[in-house]
Design a protein around this motif. Structure first.
Motif, short mmCIF file in Angstrom:
data_model
loop_
_atom_site.label_atom_id
_atom_site.label_comp_id
_atom_site.label_asym_id
_atom_site.label_seq_id
_atom_site.Cartn_x
_atom_site.Cartn_y
_atom_site.Cartn_z
N ILE A 118 -0.76 -0.16 5.18
CA ILE A 118 -0.84 -1.50 4.60
C ILE A 118 -0.64 -1.38 3.09
CG2 ILE A 118 -2.29 -3.51 4.21
CD1 ILE A 118 -1.43 -3.16 7.10
N VAL A 119 0.27 -2.20 2.57
CA VAL A 119 0.59 -2.17 1.14
C VAL A 119 -0.27 -3.20 0.41
CG1 VAL A 119 2.44 -2.47 -0.56
CG2 VAL A 119 2.94 -1.42 1.67
N TYR A 120 -0.72 -2.86 -0.80
CA TYR A 120 -1.57 -3.76 -1.57
C TYR A 120 -1.38 -3.47 -3.06
CZ TYR A 120 -4.48 0.44 -1.75
OH TYR A 120 -4.93 1.72 -1.95
N SER A 121 -1.79 -4.41 -3.89
CA SER A 121 -1.65 -4.27 -5.33
C SER A 121 -2.84 -3.56 -5.95
CB SER A 121 -1.49 -5.64 -6.00
OG SER A 121 -0.25 -6.23 -5.68
N VAL A 122 -2.57 -2.75 -6.97
CA VAL A 122 -3.61 -2.07 -7.74
C VAL A 122 -3.33 -2.33 -9.22
CG1 VAL A 122 -4.06 -0.29 -6.02
CG2 VAL A 122 -2.30 0.09 -7.75
N LYS A 123 -4.36 -2.24 -10.04
CA LYS A 123 -4.20 -2.47 -11.48
C LYS A 123 -3.79 -1.20 -12.21
CE LYS A 123 -7.53 -6.28 -11.66
NZ LYS A 123 -8.79 -6.78 -12.28
N ASP A 124 -4.15 -0.05 -11.66
CA ASP A 124 -3.87 1.23 -12.30
C ASP A 124 -2.44 1.67 -11.99
OD1 ASP A 124 -3.79 3.78 -13.30
OD2 ASP A 124 -5.64 4.46 -12.36
N SER A 125 -1.61 1.76 -13.02
CA SER A 125 -0.21 2.13 -12.82
C SER A 125 -0.05 3.55 -12.27
CB SER A 125 0.57 1.99 -14.13
OG SER A 125 0.05 2.87 -15.12
N ALA A 126 -1.08 4.36 -12.46
CA ALA A 126 -1.02 5.73 -11.96
C ALA A 126 -1.23 5.79 -10.44
CB ALA A 126 -2.06 6.60 -12.66
N LYS A 127 -1.76 4.71 -9.87
CA LYS A 127 -2.07 4.70 -8.43
C LYS A 127 -1.07 3.87 -7.62
CE LYS A 127 -7.03 5.37 -9.15
NZ LYS A 127 -8.39 4.83 -8.91
N GLY A 128 -0.08 3.27 -8.26
CA GLY A 128 0.89 2.46 -7.54
C GLY A 128 2.25 2.47 -8.23
N LYS A 129 3.22 1.85 -7.57
CA LYS A 129 4.58 1.76 -8.10
C LYS A 129 4.84 0.32 -8.57
CE LYS A 129 6.41 5.36 -5.05
NZ LYS A 129 7.40 5.68 -4.00
N LEU A 130 5.49 0.20 -9.72
CA LEU A 130 5.76 -1.11 -10.29
C LEU A 130 6.60 -1.95 -9.33
CD1 LEU A 130 5.67 -3.08 -12.72
CD2 LEU A 130 7.80 -2.01 -13.50
N ALA A 131 6.19 -3.20 -9.10
CA ALA A 131 6.92 -4.13 -8.25
C ALA A 131 7.04 -5.47 -8.98
CB ALA A 131 6.21 -4.32 -6.91
N LYS A 132 8.27 -6.00 -9.01
CA LYS A 132 8.52 -7.25 -9.73
C LYS A 132 9.35 -8.17 -8.83
CE LYS A 132 10.56 -9.02 -14.03
NZ LYS A 132 11.27 -8.63 -15.27
N THR A 133 8.83 -9.36 -8.60
CA THR A 133 9.47 -10.34 -7.72
C THR A 133 9.59 -11.67 -8.44
OG1 THR A 133 8.33 -9.29 -5.84
CG2 THR A 133 9.36 -11.43 -5.45
N GLY A 134 10.82 -12.21 -8.51
CA GLY A 134 11.02 -13.54 -9.08
C GLY A 134 11.16 -14.57 -7.97
N TYR A 135 10.75 -15.81 -8.23
CA TYR A 135 10.86 -16.84 -7.20
C TYR A 135 11.16 -18.20 -7.82
CZ TYR A 135 6.30 -18.66 -8.60
OH TYR A 135 5.28 -19.23 -9.33
N LYS A 136 11.73 -19.08 -7.00
CA LYS A 136 12.00 -20.46 -7.38
C LYS A 136 11.85 -21.34 -6.15
CE LYS A 136 15.68 -23.42 -9.26
NZ LYS A 136 17.09 -23.43 -9.76
N VAL A 137 11.10 -22.43 -6.27
CA VAL A 137 10.91 -23.35 -5.15
C VAL A 137 12.17 -24.21 -5.00
CG1 VAL A 137 9.57 -25.27 -4.24
CG2 VAL A 137 8.41 -23.42 -5.45
#
Length: 238
Positions: free
Chosen positions: A134-153
């Motif tokens: 299961i994938v989840y967000s973490v605040k520590d950059s050392a414990k996760g990989k940067l992910a960036k998602t843009g959106y528009k309704v």
């Protein structure tokens, strides 16, 4: 350049077309397909044959079991995500596409629960994965990989919103996790969202891809339409 001349193949007839996908483009270096929801991209421990990779390997052999023709996995889509998949026809092309993958432009469509307060924006976090995948967000950059998602309704209804999504990084389950953590999960997402009665599939579609061809370095864009089922849920008529 890997070769001297690019040869564009004719699209196969319906009889010979690979099941579960539509070939959008094919030449001697790449195959670009529009995969149906429900078809695995690559094999798993439980399923070896009913995958886009296996079916396309069989397709490029043209019925000749001794043929050395094959396709190589460049990237993946979840089983229940429909849309554009690219396969390479050689190890060299595969390496090129994977090395350049982060520079290519990728657009998705999704139908999500609710209405977003901000009708356009970006979701940025560091993603990690636990022992049960299961994938989840973490605040520590050392414990996760940067992910960036843009959106528009694009369109809202009483209960749902149709989004156009730009994938700036390509992390596992990135779009699904970001939208779920924003409390607007993708419809039909049984892992990061909830079971939606009456919803027929995961409402996520890889709609557009712009890449540079490995032979000519030509910029090529492949587009697909918003699935009709997505439009129906939000009464989108454009």
């Amino acid at each position: 350049m890997l070769q001297k001349e690019r040869i564009i193949f004719k699209k196969p007839s319906k009889k010979h077309a690979p099941k579960g996908m539509v070939i959008l483009y094919e030449d001697q270096d790449i195959i670009v397909v529009n995969k149906e929801s429900g078809l695995l991209a690559v094999s798993t421990d439980k399923e070896k044959d009913k995958t886009a990779h296996f079916i396309l390997n069989d397709y490029v052999k043209k019925g000749n079991v001794r043929s050395k023709n094959r396709v190589f996995i460049v990237h993946r889509l979840d089983r229940d995500t429909s849309g554009i998949l690219v396969f390479a026809k050689s190890e060299k092309v595969k390496r090129y596409l994977q090395d350049e993958w982060a520079t290519f432009s990728k657009t998705y469509f999704a139908v999500v629960h609710g209405q977003l307060d901000d009708k356009e924006g970006e979701m940025i976090s560091y993603l990690a994965e636990n022992k049960v995948y299961i994938v989840y967000s973490v605040k520590d950059s050392a414990k996760g990989k940067l992910a960036k998602t843009g959106y528009k309704v694009l369109k809202e209804s009483g209960k749902y919103s149709l989004l156009e999504i730009q994938l700036f990084t390509g992390r596992k389950n990135q779009i699904r996790v970001h939208l779920a953590e924003k409390e607007h999960p993708v419809l039909g997402d049984k892992v990061y969202g909830r079971i939606d009665k009456g919803i027929k599939r995961l409402m996520l579609h890889a709609a557009s891809l712009t890449l540079f061809h490995p032979l000519t370095n030509e910029e090529m864009t492949f587009n697909t339409e918003i699935p009709q089922y997505f439009k129906m849920l939000v009464n989108y008529k454009a």
